[in-house]
Design a protein around this motif. Structure first.
Motif, PDB file in Angstrom:
ATOM      1  N   PRO A 170       0.818  -1.205   0.000  1.00  0.00           N
ATOM      2  CA  PRO A 170       0.000   0.000   0.000  1.00  0.00           C
ATOM      3  C   PRO A 170       0.851   1.255   0.000  1.00  0.00           C
ATOM      4  CG  PRO A 170       0.155  -0.888   2.190  1.00  0.00           C
ATOM      5  CD  PRO A 170       0.873  -1.850   1.310  1.00  0.00           C
ATOM      6  N   THR A 171       0.238   2.346  -0.417  1.00  0.00           N
ATOM      7  CA  THR A 171       0.896   3.633  -0.268  1.00  0.00           C
ATOM      8  C   THR A 171       1.097   3.897   1.218  1.00  0.00           C
ATOM      9  OG1 THR A 171      -0.064   4.502  -2.290  1.00  0.00           O
ATOM     10  CG2 THR A 171       0.668   6.098  -0.657  1.00  0.00           C
ATOM     11  N   PHE A 172       2.299   4.229   1.595  1.00  0.00           N
ATOM     12  CA  PHE A 172       2.620   4.382   3.012  1.00  0.00           C
ATOM     13  C   PHE A 172       3.086   5.798   3.282  1.00  0.00           C
ATOM     14  CE2 PHE A 172       5.769   4.184   6.512  1.00  0.00           C
ATOM     15  CZ  PHE A 172       4.900   3.804   7.521  1.00  0.00           C
ATOM     16  N   ILE A 173       2.501   6.414   4.289  1.00  0.00           N
ATOM     17  CA  ILE A 173       2.888   7.749   4.733  1.00  0.00           C
ATOM     18  C   ILE A 173       3.453   7.614   6.142  1.00  0.00           C
ATOM     19  CG2 ILE A 173       2.096  10.091   5.198  1.00  0.00           C
ATOM     20  CD1 ILE A 173      -0.230   9.558   3.265  1.00  0.00           C
ATOM     21  N   TRP A 174       4.694   7.988   6.330  1.00  0.00           N
ATOM     22  CA  TRP A 174       5.303   7.891   7.645  1.00  0.00           C
ATOM     23  C   TRP A 174       4.547   8.774   8.637  1.00  0.00           C
ATOM     24  CZ3 TRP A 174       8.801   4.401   8.990  1.00  0.00           C
ATOM     25  CH2 TRP A 174       9.618   3.836   8.006  1.00  0.00           C
ATOM     26  N   PRO A 175       4.084   8.219   9.765  1.00  0.00           N
ATOM     27  CA  PRO A 175       3.424   9.053  10.781  1.00  0.00           C
ATOM     28  C   PRO A 175       4.416   9.990  11.443  1.00  0.00           C
ATOM     29  CG  PRO A 175       3.748   6.841  11.609  1.00  0.00           C
ATOM     30  CD  PRO A 175       4.159   6.809  10.162  1.00  0.00           C
ATOM     31  N   LYS A 176       3.891  11.049  12.046  1.00  0.00           N
ATOM     32  CA  LYS A 176       4.753  11.971  12.786  1.00  0.00           C
ATOM     33  C   LYS A 176       5.183  11.379  14.119  1.00  0.00           C
ATOM     34  CE  LYS A 176       2.814  16.187  10.749  1.00  0.00           C
ATOM     35  NZ  LYS A 176       2.096  17.466  11.025  1.00  0.00           N
ATOM     36  N   ALA A 177       4.327  10.558  14.715  1.00  0.00           N
ATOM     37  CA  ALA A 177       4.677   9.938  15.997  1.00  0.00           C
ATOM     38  C   ALA A 177       3.781   8.728  16.219  1.00  0.00           C
ATOM     39  CB  ALA A 177       4.529  10.930  17.147  1.00  0.00           C
ATOM     40  N   THR A 178       4.356   7.693  16.824  1.00  0.00           N
ATOM     41  CA  THR A 178       3.624   6.484  17.190  1.00  0.00           C
ATOM     42  C   THR A 178       4.233   5.935  18.475  1.00  0.00           C
ATOM     43  OG1 THR A 178       3.210   5.952  14.850  1.00  0.00           O
ATOM     44  CG2 THR A 178       2.871   4.195  16.456  1.00  0.00           C
ATOM     45  N   LYS A 179       3.391   5.522  19.407  1.00  0.00           N
ATOM     46  CA  LYS A 179       3.887   4.962  20.668  1.00  0.00           C
ATOM     47  C   LYS A 179       3.064   3.740  21.043  1.00  0.00           C
ATOM     48  CE  LYS A 179       3.435   7.201  24.630  1.00  0.00           C
ATOM     49  NZ  LYS A 179       3.712   8.170  25.717  1.00  0.00           N
ATOM     50  N   VAL A 180       3.778   2.651  21.345  1.00  0.00           N
ATOM     51  CA  VAL A 180       3.150   1.417  21.814  1.00  0.00           C
ATOM     52  C   VAL A 180       3.598   1.189  23.255  1.00  0.00           C
ATOM     53  CG1 VAL A 180       2.746  -1.025  21.366  1.00  0.00           C
ATOM     54  CG2 VAL A 180       3.300   0.506  19.462  1.00  0.00           C
ATOM     55  N   SER A 181       2.638   0.978  24.150  1.00  0.00           N
ATOM     56  CA  SER A 181       2.941   0.735  25.559  1.00  0.00           C
ATOM     57  C   SER A 181       2.773  -0.755  25.875  1.00  0.00           C
ATOM     58  CB  SER A 181       2.021   1.563  26.463  1.00  0.00           C
ATOM     59  OG  SER A 181       2.224   2.940  26.245  1.00  0.00           O
ATOM     60  N   TYR A 182       3.645  -1.254  26.728  1.00  0.00           N
ATOM     61  CA  TYR A 182       3.662  -2.681  27.053  1.00  0.00           C
ATOM     62  C   TYR A 182       3.666  -2.883  28.570  1.00  0.00           C
ATOM     63  CZ  TYR A 182       5.471  -3.008  22.248  1.00  0.00           C
ATOM     64  OH  TYR A 182       5.656  -2.884  20.900  1.00  0.00           O
ATOM     65  N   LYS A 183       3.001  -3.929  29.011  1.00  0.00           N
ATOM     66  CA  LYS A 183       3.250  -4.448  30.343  1.00  0.00           C
ATOM     67  C   LYS A 183       4.379  -5.466  30.202  1.00  0.00           C
ATOM     68  CE  LYS A 183      -0.326  -8.029  30.009  1.00  0.00           C
ATOM     69  NZ  LYS A 183      -1.555  -8.587  30.625  1.00  0.00           N
TER      70      LYS A 183
END
Length: 396
Positions: A170-183
């Motif tokens: 797919p056409t991909f646009i880099w996000p400005k920010a992404t955060k994944v939180s984990y236990k």
């Protein structure tokens, strides 16, 4: 003299007997002390975890943190199956069709030279007419476009709001920010609870940072940071740093410097830089990018090879796609693909972690499991919806 007789005084109504009151007061004191100790333990644990989180974000790092704000949560969606190509450029005007001229046929059938000349004239007329139809007995052959050769410009930065150059994803646009939180579940001489971790991606124009911060109360914390440029083929690291504290003993920062032709390891040793080289943090996002733009890679039985530089060495890692697994997370059940890395060398001392990528969540890592020994491991599992600030759509 008559003996005096003392009668026992009556206990006032509502007051317990003296002998019965002492055990009751003792239990009240024990209960109060227990509550105070538990409360103090919770306060100390919270304070230490907060200090660890603060320290892990900045201690010993020479990389200035890119700040980010988040405006939305990522929802599960069906993974795209086709590329959204940009509009085609206007077609060039064609030359007007030339009417095919009939060749003159020689009257004498016994004149082969004249017949051959006539055939040459007919072929010439057909080739000179762009608008002429192809004769029914002619098979049209369309040349397949040749793959573009690898050039030094392959890692040349591209505008971050432009779609990635791919025809299979797919056409991909880099996000400005992404955060994944984990236990984070940690086992070290027994189970340790309360661990937390985050993987955060931040982009400013054509530059990026990827950070992995993890902390376990009363045990320690670790912070790993990668920064560099967004290239046409993914991430191109320029610097990587790792610093940690274990049992209140801090380590010196381990640094990697990615130069144009060489990589400087933490020891100062220089090694040749190879194409597509990643570091221990950037490879998480770089792999996700490759799966987004080439979904066929993430199929059971496939192997993706990628060079990886750590503070002491450089190895080629083979990422084996094991199988599909449904993980139970804080945002519900998520279908993932289990990817297991292995070194192509025989070095078993260095740590590598299994990764579960979620196609329905932009191929982000939902689980990361790293094992040092049978009784030492770390298990990070996503506990809520990832946060994100999307990138700007391209303008054609």
């Amino acid at each position: 003299m008559a003996a005096s007789l003392k009668l026992p005084q009556a206990t006032p109504p509502g007051m317990p007997d003296g002998h019965a009151a002492r055990p009751q007061r003792r239990w009240i004191v024990i209960l109060a002390l227990t509550l105070l100790v538990a409360l103090a333990h919770l306060l100390v644990t919270y304070e230490v975890s907060q200090q660890m989180a603060d320290l892990s974000s900045s201690a010993g790092s020479s990389i200035k943190r890119m700040e980010a704000t988040y405006v939305t949560e990522i929802k599960q969606t069906a993974p795209p199956v086709a590329a959204a190509a940009p509009p085609a450029p206007p077609a060039a005007p064609q030359a007007p069709a030339v009417k095919k001229r009939e060749p003159k046929v020689a009257k004498a059938a016994s004149a082969p030279d004249d017949a051959a000349s006539a055939a040459k004239v007919a072929d010439g007329a057909s080739a000179a007419a762009p608008g002429a139809s192809t004769p029914p007995d002619t098979v049209a052959k369309v040349a397949e476009p040749e793959p573009a050769a690898s050039t030094p410009d392959a890692d040349k930065p591209v505008a971050a709001n432009e779609p990635a150059p791919t025809a299979s994803g797919p056409t991909f646009i880099w996000p400005k920010a992404t955060k994944v939180s984990y236990k984070m579940e940690v086992y070290y001489r027994g189970p340790i609870e309360g661990g937390r971790a985050t993987v955060e991606w931040v982009r400013q124009n054509q530059r990026y940072q990827v950070r992995l911060d993890a902390s376990v109360p009363l045990l320690g914390w670790i912070s790993m940071i990668s920064e560099g440029k967004v290239g046409a083929n993914g991430l191109s690291p320029e610097r990587y740093e790792s610093v940690n504290q274990f049992l209140f003993k801090s380590s010196k920062p381990a640094t990697l410097k990615f130069e144009e032709q060489e990589v400087v390891l933490a020891s100062g040793e220089r090694i040749a830089r190879v194409p597509d080289l990643q570091d221990p943090v950037s490879h998480l996002i770089h792999l996700a990018y490759r799966f987004i733009t080439h979904p066929n890679l993430l199929q059971q039985g496939n192997t993706i090879e990628m060079p990886l530089a750590s503070s002491k060495r450089m190895d080629v890692i083979a990422y084996d796609v094991i199988n599909e697994e449904v993980l139970h997370t804080g945002m519900g059940d998520v279908r993932t693909m289990h990817v297991k890395p292995r070194r192509l060398t025989q070095d078993k001392n260095a740590l590598l972690g299994d990764i579960w990528f979620a196609p329905s969540l932009q191929y982000l890592p939902v689980r990361i499991y790293a094992k040092w020994a049978d009784d030492i491991y770390v298990d990070m599992q996503m506990d809520g919806a990832p946060q994100q600030t999307p990138g700007d759509p391209p303008e054609y």
